[in-house]
Scaffold this motif. Structure first.
Motif, PDB file in Angstrom:
ATOM      1  N   TRP A  84       0.831  -1.304  -0.149  1.00  0.00           N
ATOM      2  CA  TRP A  84      -0.093  -0.137   0.095  1.00  0.00           C
ATOM      3  C   TRP A  84       0.795   1.449   0.020  1.00  0.00           C
ATOM      4  CZ3 TRP A  84      -5.218   0.989   0.205  1.00  0.00           C
ATOM      5  CH2 TRP A  84      -6.407   0.051   0.014  1.00  0.00           C
ATOM      6  N   VAL A  85       1.974   1.340   0.544  1.00  0.00           N
ATOM      7  CA  VAL A  85       2.948   2.466   0.610  1.00  0.00           C
ATOM      8  C   VAL A  85       3.562   2.756  -0.840  1.00  0.00           C
ATOM      9  CG1 VAL A  85       4.647   3.547   1.924  1.00  0.00           C
ATOM     10  CG2 VAL A  85       3.024   1.890   3.202  1.00  0.00           C
ATOM     11  N   ASP A  86       4.127   1.903  -1.138  1.00  0.00           N
ATOM     12  CA  ASP A  86       5.150   2.203  -2.303  1.00  0.00           C
ATOM     13  C   ASP A  86       5.177   1.162  -3.219  1.00  0.00           C
ATOM     14  OD1 ASP A  86       7.073   0.417  -1.150  1.00  0.00           O
ATOM     15  OD2 ASP A  86       8.253   1.810  -0.294  1.00  0.00           O
ATOM     16  N   GLY A  87       4.539  -0.135  -2.893  1.00  0.00           N
ATOM     17  CA  GLY A  87       4.359  -1.257  -3.832  1.00  0.00           C
ATOM     18  C   GLY A  87       5.405  -2.154  -3.847  1.00  0.00           C
ATOM     19  N   GLY A  88       6.517  -1.868  -2.793  1.00  0.00           N
ATOM     20  CA  GLY A  88       7.612  -2.896  -2.758  1.00  0.00           C
ATOM     21  C   GLY A  88       7.353  -4.218  -2.011  1.00  0.00           C
ATOM     22  N   ASP A  89       8.261  -5.299  -2.195  1.00  0.00           N
ATOM     23  CA  ASP A  89       8.072  -6.463  -1.769  1.00  0.00           C
ATOM     24  C   ASP A  89       8.039  -6.348  -0.043  1.00  0.00           C
ATOM     25  OD1 ASP A  89       7.958  -7.600  -4.187  1.00  0.00           O
ATOM     26  OD2 ASP A  89      10.170  -8.260  -4.158  1.00  0.00           O
ATOM     27  N   ASP A  90       8.722  -5.545   0.521  1.00  0.00           N
ATOM     28  CA  ASP A  90       8.822  -5.241   1.921  1.00  0.00           C
ATOM     29  C   ASP A  90       7.810  -4.180   2.445  1.00  0.00           C
ATOM     30  OD1 ASP A  90       9.961  -3.234   0.829  1.00  0.00           O
ATOM     31  OD2 ASP A  90      11.892  -3.380   2.188  1.00  0.00           O
ATOM     32  N   ASP A  91       7.002  -4.004   1.712  1.00  0.00           N
ATOM     33  CA  ASP A  91       5.977  -2.965   2.059  1.00  0.00           C
ATOM     34  C   ASP A  91       4.915  -3.569   2.809  1.00  0.00           C
ATOM     35  OD1 ASP A  91       3.970  -0.955   2.103  1.00  0.00           O
ATOM     36  OD2 ASP A  91       4.002  -0.927   0.028  1.00  0.00           O
ATOM     37  N   VAL A  92       4.991  -3.696   4.086  1.00  0.00           N
ATOM     38  CA  VAL A  92       4.133  -4.319   4.984  1.00  0.00           C
ATOM     39  C   VAL A  92       3.545  -3.476   6.301  1.00  0.00           C
ATOM     40  CG1 VAL A  92       3.430  -6.539   6.522  1.00  0.00           C
ATOM     41  CG2 VAL A  92       4.445  -6.582   4.135  1.00  0.00           C
ATOM     42  N   TYR A  93       2.617  -3.432   6.571  1.00  0.00           N
ATOM     43  CA  TYR A  93       2.240  -2.966   8.192  1.00  0.00           C
ATOM     44  C   TYR A  93       0.931  -3.362   8.671  1.00  0.00           C
ATOM     45  CZ  TYR A  93      -1.094   0.679   6.463  1.00  0.00           C
ATOM     46  OH  TYR A  93      -2.306   1.249   5.985  1.00  0.00           O
ATOM     47  N   PHE A  94       0.885  -3.189  10.084  1.00  0.00           N
ATOM     48  CA  PHE A  94      -0.332  -3.958  10.463  1.00  0.00           C
ATOM     49  C   PHE A  94      -1.309  -2.903  11.225  1.00  0.00           C
ATOM     50  CE2 PHE A  94       2.413  -7.743  10.208  1.00  0.00           C
ATOM     51  CZ  PHE A  94       1.019  -8.862  10.209  1.00  0.00           C
ATOM     52  N   GLN A 448      -3.610   6.293  14.469  1.00  0.00           N
ATOM     53  CA  GLN A 448      -2.014   6.221  14.449  1.00  0.00           C
ATOM     54  C   GLN A 448      -1.591   5.151  13.755  1.00  0.00           C
ATOM     55  OE1 GLN A 448      -1.003   6.359  18.695  1.00  0.00           O
ATOM     56  NE2 GLN A 448      -1.575   8.470  19.053  1.00  0.00           N
ATOM     57  N   TYR A 449      -2.111   3.879  13.649  1.00  0.00           N
ATOM     58  CA  TYR A 449      -1.684   2.778  13.248  1.00  0.00           C
ATOM     59  C   TYR A 449      -1.547   2.930  11.627  1.00  0.00           C
ATOM     60  CZ  TYR A 449      -2.098  -0.145  17.343  1.00  0.00           C
ATOM     61  OH  TYR A 449      -1.694  -0.745  18.762  1.00  0.00           O
ATOM     62  N   ILE A 450      -2.656   3.480  11.005  1.00  0.00           N
ATOM     63  CA  ILE A 450      -2.620   3.645   9.784  1.00  0.00           C
ATOM     64  C   ILE A 450      -1.713   4.933   9.144  1.00  0.00           C
ATOM     65  CG2 ILE A 450      -4.041   4.072   7.704  1.00  0.00           C
ATOM     66  CD1 ILE A 450      -4.642   1.441   9.129  1.00  0.00           C
ATOM     67  N   LEU A 451      -1.714   6.099   9.869  1.00  0.00           N
ATOM     68  CA  LEU A 451      -0.944   7.007   9.653  1.00  0.00           C
ATOM     69  C   LEU A 451       0.648   6.736   9.467  1.00  0.00           C
ATOM     70  CD1 LEU A 451      -1.870  10.236   9.085  1.00  0.00           C
ATOM     71  CD2 LEU A 451      -0.929  10.212  11.462  1.00  0.00           C
ATOM     72  N   TYR A 452       1.095   6.129  10.599  1.00  0.00           N
ATOM     73  CA  TYR A 452       2.452   5.814  10.920  1.00  0.00           C
ATOM     74  C   TYR A 452       2.794   4.430  10.323  1.00  0.00           C
ATOM     75  CZ  TYR A 452       2.053   9.771  13.913  1.00  0.00           C
ATOM     76  OH  TYR A 452       1.637  10.930  14.699  1.00  0.00           O
ATOM     77  N   GLY A 453       1.890   3.573   9.836  1.00  0.00           N
ATOM     78  CA  GLY A 453       2.099   2.342   9.037  1.00  0.00           C
ATOM     79  C   GLY A 453       2.186   2.720   7.729  1.00  0.00           C
ATOM     80  N   MET A 454       1.764   3.855   7.347  1.00  0.00           N
ATOM     81  CA  MET A 454       1.630   4.207   6.052  1.00  0.00           C
ATOM     82  C   MET A 454       3.252   5.234   5.713  1.00  0.00           C
ATOM     83  SD  MET A 454      -0.636   3.002   3.881  1.00  0.00           S
ATOM     84  CE  MET A 454      -0.537   4.077   2.565  1.00  0.00           C
ATOM     85  N   GLY A 455       3.749   5.580   6.609  1.00  0.00           N
ATOM     86  CA  GLY A 455       5.019   6.278   6.570  1.00  0.00           C
ATOM     87  C   GLY A 455       4.946   7.888   6.685  1.00  0.00           C
ATOM     88  N   PHE A 456       3.785   8.145   7.246  1.00  0.00           N
ATOM     89  CA  PHE A 456       3.477   9.672   7.628  1.00  0.00           C
ATOM     90  C   PHE A 456       4.570   9.867   8.835  1.00  0.00           C
ATOM     91  CE2 PHE A 456       1.646  13.016   9.848  1.00  0.00           C
ATOM     92  CZ  PHE A 456       0.893  13.714   8.777  1.00  0.00           C
ATOM     93  N   ARG A 457       4.784  11.260   9.073  1.00  0.00           N
ATOM     94  CA  ARG A 457       5.742  11.684   9.956  1.00  0.00           C
ATOM     95  C   ARG A 457       5.376  12.814  10.385  1.00  0.00           C
ATOM     96  NH1 ARG A 457       6.801   7.189   9.755  1.00  0.00           N
ATOM     97  NH2 ARG A 457       8.868   5.903   9.952  1.00  0.00           N
ATOM     98  N   SER A 458       5.272  13.262  11.795  1.00  0.00           N
ATOM     99  CA  SER A 458       4.748  14.573  12.379  1.00  0.00           C
ATOM    100  C   SER A 458       6.055  15.146  12.878  1.00  0.00           C
ATOM    101  CB  SER A 458       3.748  14.001  13.783  1.00  0.00           C
ATOM    102  OG  SER A 458       2.720  13.341  13.238  1.00  0.00           O
TER     103      SER A 458
END
Length: 508
Positions: A84-94, A448-458
């Motif tokens: 979902w983030v960049d389409g890479g093979d290691d692109d995984v979050y919960f 929080q889980y989605i925001l930071y799982g998707m690579g967002f930074r505050s």
């Protein structure tokens, strides 16, 4: 006095609503009648639930052991997002169901960014991603029905679930069942529905009518003309291909989470039940053809260990949206008749649960009180549907994928409230103050889980108190130690399900 309630439509929505109302009000003389057409099959693909389903089943008096045996049920501890983030093979979050460990004491996102930015946020603050990766169940053999070691909902066979609820409602709760077709609506002079004309059972009268007739919305949509407010300008998906596939081996591991894997113009769900996997491709027909979508689905099934030959997928089409009103005069819509967006994050059954609970809790005693209750219901569920849209759009807005027009376009058309929140979150984390209703659809922790799982930074404006770093490290260590203990103490997901089917669970 309101004594006769007539529900049109069965399936999960109709029978769950009937069960909640009958369980709560049967003793006070309220009679619930459910009319279900014998020739109209339910949609049958809503296979994911939230932890709230445990409360609903317990509320209507269902045995959790019987539920597992009869509904081909499995445990669900959250959602896993792939590519979902960049389409890479290691692109995984919960997105786990448990709240972050130590959330009540420390600004965890700030300390995570400062001290452990290389570790996925959910992996640092929750045990559940690790339980899911290792295929663990969320409870032990000795844990009673509905109790949890780790918070959980269910995966289930939607067709079997509707049959299971019907049996329980008829045998335990006194619901009156009418298998028949509705052929007409009889109205009072004031516009209220007086009765529903059926093909073989004549006119069925009532004081309140509940529309659970699915996307055709026989009463609220067709009879009253309450329009659907389309949302395809914000959320583009309007089609799905669904298929059921066998495991390669009979005792193959059962996933303890819903997996969602992004595709070129949508995403694929993967839900593990004891007897099979339910897999489906949700997509936007403006960006991909049905044939292309099916090719991506078949490729995913093979890549994930499934068979090369599968049955022809079932095609589903929908208009993403919700009704302008959900309760009009003496008619209230629950389930697909009220609306549908897309199955991301499994909000459909959760909204049914919320609707049935609020309706039963605030059930008007008389017609004079009904308009007051209806106004409150409409306000609450307009808010909830809008929050569902915000939360689902968050997944798309934050994606860095630009490989197809679908992903490039999905960063546009951000709902106004979500856009405002994203502006705030550039300098602070999502918090309770952002979602302060008693029953939010998604709590601040989910954001929080989605925001930071998707690579967002505050870029946090407020400096943390000096003692907070040590506190945070303590909670991070506690979460890691708790993970170690739970991985050693909790059984394999399939092993516990097999035990439940053979021996059941202790009653609370």
């Amino acid at each position: 006095m309101l004594k006769r309630i007539v529900i049109v439509g069965g399936g999960s929505a109709g029978w769950m609503t009937a069960g909640v109302i009958a369980a709560d009000h049967r003793a006070s003389g309220v009679q619930v009648t459910l009319i279900e057409s014998p020739d109209v099959a339910p949609i049958g693909v809503g296979e994911g639930t939230w932890p709230s389903m445990r409360d609903t089943l317990r509320r209507i008096g269902v045995s959790e052991s019987d539920f597992f045996r009869e509904c081909d049920a499995a445990f669900k501890q959250g959602s896993r997002f792939n590519r979902w983030v960049d389409g890479g093979d290691d692109d995984v979050y919960f997105h786990p169901f448990m709240l972050p460990h130590g959330h009540h004491e420390v600004n965890l996102p700030q300390q995570w960014q400062a001290r452990h930015p290389g570790v996925p946020f959910a992996d640092l603050v929750s045990v559940q991603p690790h339980l899911c990766v290792h295929g663990r169940a969320p409870k032990q053999v000795v844990t009673p029905e509905y109790a949890a070691v780790a918070n959980y909902g269910y995966h289930l066979d939607a067709g079997k679930f509707g049959v299971f609820l019907r049996k329980h409602c008829l045998e335990k709760l006194g619901v009156h069942y009418v298998p028949d077709h509705v052929t007409g609506v009889k109205a009072h002079e004031n516009g209220d529905i007086a009765a529903l004309q059926t093909q073989r059972h004549g006119a069925l009268e009532g004081e309140l009518f509940i529309d659970c007739s699915g996307m055709q919305s026989l009463l609220l949509g067709r009879h009253y003309g309450v329009p659907l407010l389309p949302q395809h300008a914000v959320l583009y998906n309007d089609s799905a291909l669904a298929v059921q596939i066998p495991y390669a081996q009979e005792e193959a591991p059962i996933a303890s989470q819903t997996s969602s894997t992004a595709q070129s113009a949508g995403w694929i769900w993967d839900i593990g039940l004891p007897s099979r996997r339910g897999v489906g491709h949700v997509y936007a027909s403006a960006y991909i053809s049905d044939d292309q979508a099916e090719a991506e689905l078949r490729a995913y099934i093979v890549q994930s260990g499934g068979p090369a030959e599968i049955p022809a997928p079932r095609k589903l089409s929908f208009t993403p949206g919700y009704r302008e009103q959900f309760w009009h005069r003496n008619c209230v819509a629950i389930g697909l008749s009220a609306g549908f967006i897309e199955p991301l994050e499994a909000s459909a059954l959760a909204l049914v649960e919320m609707s049935a609970a609020m309706l039963s809790d605030d059930l008007p005693a008389t017609r004079a009180a009904m308009d007051i209750v209806a106004a409150r219901f409409n306000e609450a569920f307009t808010y909830r549907w809008q929050r569902v849209i915000d939360f689902l759009k968050l997944h798309y807005v934050l994606s860095r994928r630009r490989d197809t027009p679908y992903w490039r376009d999905n960063t546009a058309a951000v709902p106004p409230r979500l856009d405002q929140l994203l502006t705030l979150w550039r300098h602070r984390a999502p918090s309770r103050s952002d979602f302060n209703r008693i029953e939010e659809v998604f709590p601040w922790a989910s954001y929080q889980y989605i925001l930071y799982g998707m690579g967002f930074r505050s870029e946090f404006r407020r400096a943390p108190p000096p003692r907070e770093a040590a506190l945070a490290d303590g909670y991070f260590r506690e979460a890691a130690e708790l993970t170690r203990k739970m991985l050693g103490a909790l059984p394999d997901n399939r092993a516990l399900i097999n035990h439940i089917k053979r021996h059941g669970l202790q009653k609370i």
